[in-house]
Motif scaffolding. Structure first.
Motif, PDB file in Angstrom:
ATOM      1  N   ARG A 378      63.173  14.231   8.823  1.00 26.22           N
ATOM      2  CA  ARG A 378      61.900  14.571   9.460  1.00 26.22           C
ATOM      3  C   ARG A 378      62.056  15.777  10.388  1.00 26.22           C
ATOM      4  NH1 ARG A 378      59.297   8.629  10.968  1.00 26.22           N
ATOM      5  NH2 ARG A 378      58.887   7.985   8.807  1.00 26.22           N
ATOM      6  N   GLU A 379      63.195  15.817  11.096  1.00 18.99           N
ATOM      7  CA  GLU A 379      63.435  16.953  11.980  1.00 18.99           C
ATOM      8  C   GLU A 379      63.578  18.233  11.172  1.00 18.99           C
ATOM      9  OE1 GLU A 379      63.908  19.325  15.205  1.00 18.99           O
ATOM     10  OE2 GLU A 379      63.188  17.257  15.105  1.00 18.99           O
ATOM     11  N   LEU A 380      64.256  18.133  10.020  1.00 21.76           N
ATOM     12  CA  LEU A 380      64.400  19.303   9.156  1.00 21.76           C
ATOM     13  C   LEU A 380      63.044  19.751   8.637  1.00 21.76           C
ATOM     14  CD1 LEU A 380      66.240  21.291   7.706  1.00 21.76           C
ATOM     15  CD2 LEU A 380      66.485  19.619   5.852  1.00 21.76           C
ATOM     16  N   GLU A 381      62.201  18.782   8.267  1.00 18.18           N
ATOM     17  CA  GLU A 381      60.859  19.137   7.805  1.00 18.18           C
ATOM     18  C   GLU A 381      60.087  19.851   8.910  1.00 18.18           C
ATOM     19  OE1 GLU A 381      59.051  15.549   6.554  1.00 18.18           O
ATOM     20  OE2 GLU A 381      60.307  15.322   4.751  1.00 18.18           O
ATOM     21  N   ARG A 382      60.202  19.323  10.141  1.00 10.51           N
ATOM     22  CA  ARG A 382      59.498  19.958  11.261  1.00 10.51           C
ATOM     23  C   ARG A 382      60.039  21.372  11.508  1.00 10.51           C
ATOM     24  NH1 ARG A 382      59.549  14.566  13.373  1.00 10.51           N
ATOM     25  NH2 ARG A 382      61.544  14.931  14.410  1.00 10.51           N
ATOM     26  N   GLN A 383      61.375  21.514  11.391  1.00  8.62           N
ATOM     27  CA  GLN A 383      61.965  22.838  11.599  1.00  8.62           C
ATOM     28  C   GLN A 383      61.494  23.813  10.522  1.00  8.62           C
ATOM     29  OE1 GLN A 383      66.185  22.294  11.752  1.00  8.62           O
ATOM     30  NE2 GLN A 383      66.157  21.334  13.772  1.00  8.62           N
ATOM     31  N   ASN A 384      61.446  23.342   9.280  1.00  9.92           N
ATOM     32  CA  ASN A 384      60.985  24.209   8.195  1.00  9.92           C
ATOM     33  C   ASN A 384      59.528  24.598   8.389  1.00  9.92           C
ATOM     34  OD1 ASN A 384      63.433  24.269   6.842  1.00  9.92           O
ATOM     35  ND2 ASN A 384      62.954  22.480   5.587  1.00  9.92           N
ATOM     36  N   GLU A 385      58.729  23.609   8.834  1.00  9.08           N
ATOM     37  CA  GLU A 385      57.323  23.913   9.084  1.00  9.08           C
ATOM     38  C   GLU A 385      57.178  24.938  10.202  1.00  9.08           C
ATOM     39  OE1 GLU A 385      55.674  20.138   9.907  1.00  9.08           O
ATOM     40  OE2 GLU A 385      55.679  19.449   7.812  1.00  9.08           O
ATOM     41  N   ARG A 386      57.984  24.759  11.269  1.00  3.22           N
ATOM     42  CA  ARG A 386      57.923  25.722  12.383  1.00  3.22           C
ATOM     43  C   ARG A 386      58.389  27.103  11.935  1.00  3.22           C
ATOM     44  NH1 ARG A 386      59.917  21.248  15.478  1.00  3.22           N
ATOM     45  NH2 ARG A 386      62.046  22.073  15.337  1.00  3.22           N
ATOM     46  N   LEU A 387      59.452  27.105  11.089  1.00  2.68           N
ATOM     47  CA  LEU A 387      59.980  28.384  10.616  1.00  2.68           C
ATOM     48  C   LEU A 387      58.954  29.111   9.764  1.00  2.68           C
ATOM     49  CD1 LEU A 387      62.268  30.416  10.247  1.00  2.68           C
ATOM     50  CD2 LEU A 387      63.116  29.006   8.343  1.00  2.68           C
ATOM     51  N   GLU A 388      58.308  28.374   8.856  1.00  2.00           N
ATOM     52  CA  GLU A 388      57.324  29.021   7.996  1.00  2.00           C
ATOM     53  C   GLU A 388      56.125  29.486   8.816  1.00  2.00           C
ATOM     54  OE1 GLU A 388      55.059  28.377   3.743  1.00  2.00           O
ATOM     55  OE2 GLU A 388      56.494  26.904   4.462  1.00  2.00           O
ATOM     56  N   ALA A 389      55.718  28.652   9.789  1.00  2.00           N
ATOM     57  CA  ALA A 389      54.598  29.063  10.642  1.00  2.00           C
ATOM     58  C   ALA A 389      54.960  30.319  11.428  1.00  2.00           C
ATOM     59  CB  ALA A 389      54.221  27.927  11.588  1.00  2.00           C
ATOM     60  N   PHE A 390      56.212  30.336  11.932  1.00  2.00           N
ATOM     61  CA  PHE A 390      56.660  31.490  12.716  1.00  2.00           C
ATOM     62  C   PHE A 390      56.676  32.756  11.858  1.00  2.00           C
ATOM     63  CE2 PHE A 390      60.345  34.195  13.712  1.00  2.00           C
ATOM     64  CZ  PHE A 390      59.947  34.688  14.942  1.00  2.00           C
ATOM     65  N   THR A 391      57.276  32.650  10.670  1.00  2.00           N
ATOM     66  CA  THR A 391      57.379  33.836   9.821  1.00  2.00           C
ATOM     67  C   THR A 391      56.006  34.311   9.361  1.00  2.00           C
ATOM     68  OG1 THR A 391      57.791  32.382   7.928  1.00  2.00           O
ATOM     69  CG2 THR A 391      59.695  33.336   9.002  1.00  2.00           C
TER      70      THR A 391
END
Length: 671
Positions: A378-391
């Protein structure tokens, strides 16, 4: 005159009585058999007639009366009992024939006739020690004296231990006992010698003639005062197979008890029959509160979601019924220490039925705590979501100013001709490449959880049409259907094709208006990135048409006066996509076999200058580029797509000396 062989047969089964009588007549036509199912009738017959032999099953009361009142009449014990008490063997039982051995009726008839013949041959009446002990048993009967030395050993010892029985007479019996068992055996034997009415039962190891060890069950009785025996009678049975099974069971139990996972079993009614200590530690409950309880009752108390009670019971029932070889499910469990998530593996627990066939006996459940893993996921999913949102935000915020800059550049170029404006255009193209690559890197790292069957050749052909290939040609022939995410597979091929086209020949660098293929404004933005070349020592390795001057400035080889050199793009390079030889056997048959677990591989190669061995690992690293305007992310995206699918990608020499990218561990699927 013919003297009849008179036999009394006591038995309960009329059919068995008839078959024994028929077998006796077939063995010796002198036999006169009296068959009865009544013990008193048999004793009356023995008392009033001159009986040569008695045949009976294991009837302790009858045997005791026979031994007391008719000790001179030999008896053949015809029974299926596995262990014959010592007192039976020391009565007037002359032979033991098991009903479950091959052709038992012929065997018992032959043994009866042999006993009668032996008894009649010994007309002097000296039955002695051997007549009392000699039994046609597959187990060993031995007599030892007060010093523990063999006085007699039955012939069965040769089958069990490989020794000639005559060679053992006079030998120390304890010398054949395993060193780890010897002290205990010695103490038990001494205790039996000192107790006239004593008996013993023990299991120990005896040395075989070949040096191996055989587990036996010993039963002993003190018959030192018996004039016909005068020793300690020991009856030995081979239990090696049972001991080995028990040892394996102990090892399995030790493994289960010490494993970190929860393990328990249920029977066919889904009642818990056993649990390991891990269950007790997790549930913080005593064993007796779990074992014997219905799994449905326990699940209703402990599972987070009531619907999971039905899921668990359905999985157990399908496994117990033999409808499936196993079930896997993930459940939330309420424990005293809080809610945990567990991954359950349910497998059949099988045994044998009365006929010796396999039969279901329940199920085994192995439960592993995956709470931490779920948290990590779940943390990885949140990190990926944050990364995609950031990019996405970054790319949006950068594209606006970049569009303004590019628009003003075009206005300036329409009014002024200056070589510096070409440099600005290339910088704008590089910025566009970086924005696209940032988005691609963020998207490609997510694992592919549910791949679809994809025609590899069709995707490769479609990808080729999206790349600016110039005079380059492609040959595609793998015949593979793989399990992949089609969009990412398309991106995978586009990036590798661009790498081959851009670097497949010298003079292939585009020097104005942005980078080749997709990076410059107005090109295809979703197709991928230009693949950058590995850095090499100046003058040794030139790819993509760039050279290094004396001041360390890298410039395109054909930059010259800034003219567009796009006509040279991919000049003459040939790209090939094929199936790897080491995966061809699996791949060729996968479609017909529909073997979703089959693995294969493919390659993409060109006939360009190739990549030196010392830089092949580096080309997949982020930021690695030999091009002055490269992003250094192109081949990194190739590797990310491969990793997301679980593939292994490497670079080596092509069949004609160019660069060859090999992809292995690719899941194959049916068409």
């Amino acid at each position: 005159m013919i003297i009849p062989l008179r036999v009394v047969h006591l038995g309960e089964d009329e059919d068995a009585l008839d078959r024994v009588a028929a077998s006796l007549a077939a063995v010796d036509d002198r036999v006169d058999v009296y068959s009865t199912s009544d013990a008193d009738d048999a004793l009356d017959r023995i008392a009033t007639a001159s009986v040569d032999c008695v045949v009976t099953g294991f009837e302790p009361s009858f045997l005791r009366t026979l031994a007391t009142d008719h000790a001179a009449v030999p008896c053949v014990l015809f029974s299926s009992v596995e262990t014959v008490p010592v007192e039976v063997l020391t009565a007037n039982v002359a032979a033991v024939v098991r009903t479950d051995e091959p052709d038992p009726f012929t065997r018992v008839a032959e043994r009866v006739v042999d006993v009668i013949r032996e008894r009649r041959a010994a007309a002097d009446g000296d039955r002695g020690l051997f007549a009392t002990l000699l039994a046609a048993s597959t187990d060993v009967v031995a007599v030892v004296d007060t010093d523990g030395r063999f006085g007699y050993v039955s012939p069965a010892v040769e089958r069990l231990l490989g020794y000639d029985p005559d060679d053992l007479v006079g030998e120390d019996s304890l010398a054949y006992v395993h060193p780890d068992d010897r002290d205990r055996a010695s103490e038990r034997l001494k205790g039996l010698i000192d107790d006239p009415d004593g008996e013993l039962t023990d299991e120990l190891r005896l040395r075989h003639a070949d040096g191996s060890w055989v587990w036996v069950e010993n039963r002993g009785r003190n018959l030192l005062d018996d004039p016909d025996v005068g020793g300690i009678v020991i009856y030995s049975r081979d239990v090696t197979a049972r001991r080995r099974r028990e040892e394996r069971l102990r090892r399995y139990e030790a493994i289960v008890e010490n494993m970190q996972d929860v393990a328990y079993t249920v029977d066919e009614s889904l009642t818990v029959t056993s649990v390991n200590d891990r269950v007790l530690a997790y549930a913080e409950r005593p064993r007796e509160s779990i074992v014997g309880e219905s799994i449905e009752t326990l699940a209703a108390e402990m599972l987070v979601d009531p619907e999971n009670v039905e899921r668990l019971c359905d999985a157990l029932e399908s496994v117990v019924a033999g409808e499936t070889d196993g079930e896997r499910l993930e459940l939330g469990i309420d424990l005293p220490r809080g809610t945990v998530f567990a991954e359950l593996q349910v497998t059949p627990l099988r045994g044998t039925d009365a006929t010796g066939g396999e039969a279901p006996q329940g199920a085994v459940v192995i439960s592993r705590d995956v709470t931490e893993r779920r948290g990590d996921e779940r943390e990885l999913e949140r990190q990926n979501e944050r990364l995609e949102a950031f990019t996405s935000v970054v790319s949006h915020d950068l594209r606006g100013p970049l569009a303004v800059a590019s628009g003003n550049l075009e206005l300036a170029r329409s009014e002024v001709e200056h070589e510096r404006l070409d440099t600005v255009a290339r910088a704008h193209g590089r910025m566009s490449d970086l924005i696209d690559d940032l988005l691609n890197v963020a998207r490609q790292g997510t694992p592919v959880d549910d791949p679809d069957p994809v025609d590899l050749d069709a995707v490769a052909e479609a990808s080729w049409t999206l790349v600016e290939t110039g005079d380059a040609t492609v040959e595609i022939d793998t015949g593979l259907v793989v399990r992949a995410e089609e969009q990412r597979l398309r991106q995978f091929f586009e990036n590798l094709f661009r790498n081959s086209v851009e670097h497949g020949s010298t003079g292939s660098e585009k020097t104005s208006g942005g980078s080749v293929g997709h990076g410059a404004p107005g090109s295809h933005p979703a197709a991928g990135d230009p693949i950058d070349e590995p850095a090499t020592p100046a003058g040794d390795f030139v790819r993509g048409g760039s050279t290094t001057d004396d001041e360390g400035e890298t410039t395109p080889a054909d930059a010259g006066d800034g003219d567009d050199t796009s006509d040279a793009e991919g000049a003459g390079v040939t790209v090939r996509v094929g199936r790897l030889d080491d995966g061809s056997a699996e791949a060729a048959d996968a479609n017909e076999r529909r073997d979703v677990d089959a693995r294969g591989g493919f390659y993409v190669e060109d006939d360009g200058p190739g990549i030196p061995p010392d830089v092949r690992d580096a080309v997949f690293e982020a930021g690695y580029s030999a091009k002055p305007d490269g992003t250094g992310l192109g081949l990194m995206i190739v590797r990310e797509i491969a990793d997301a699918h679980g593939w292994d990608v490497t670079v080596t020499d092509g069949s004609t000396g160019g660069a060859r990218f090999e992809v292995r561990n690719v899941a194959l699927a049916s068409a």
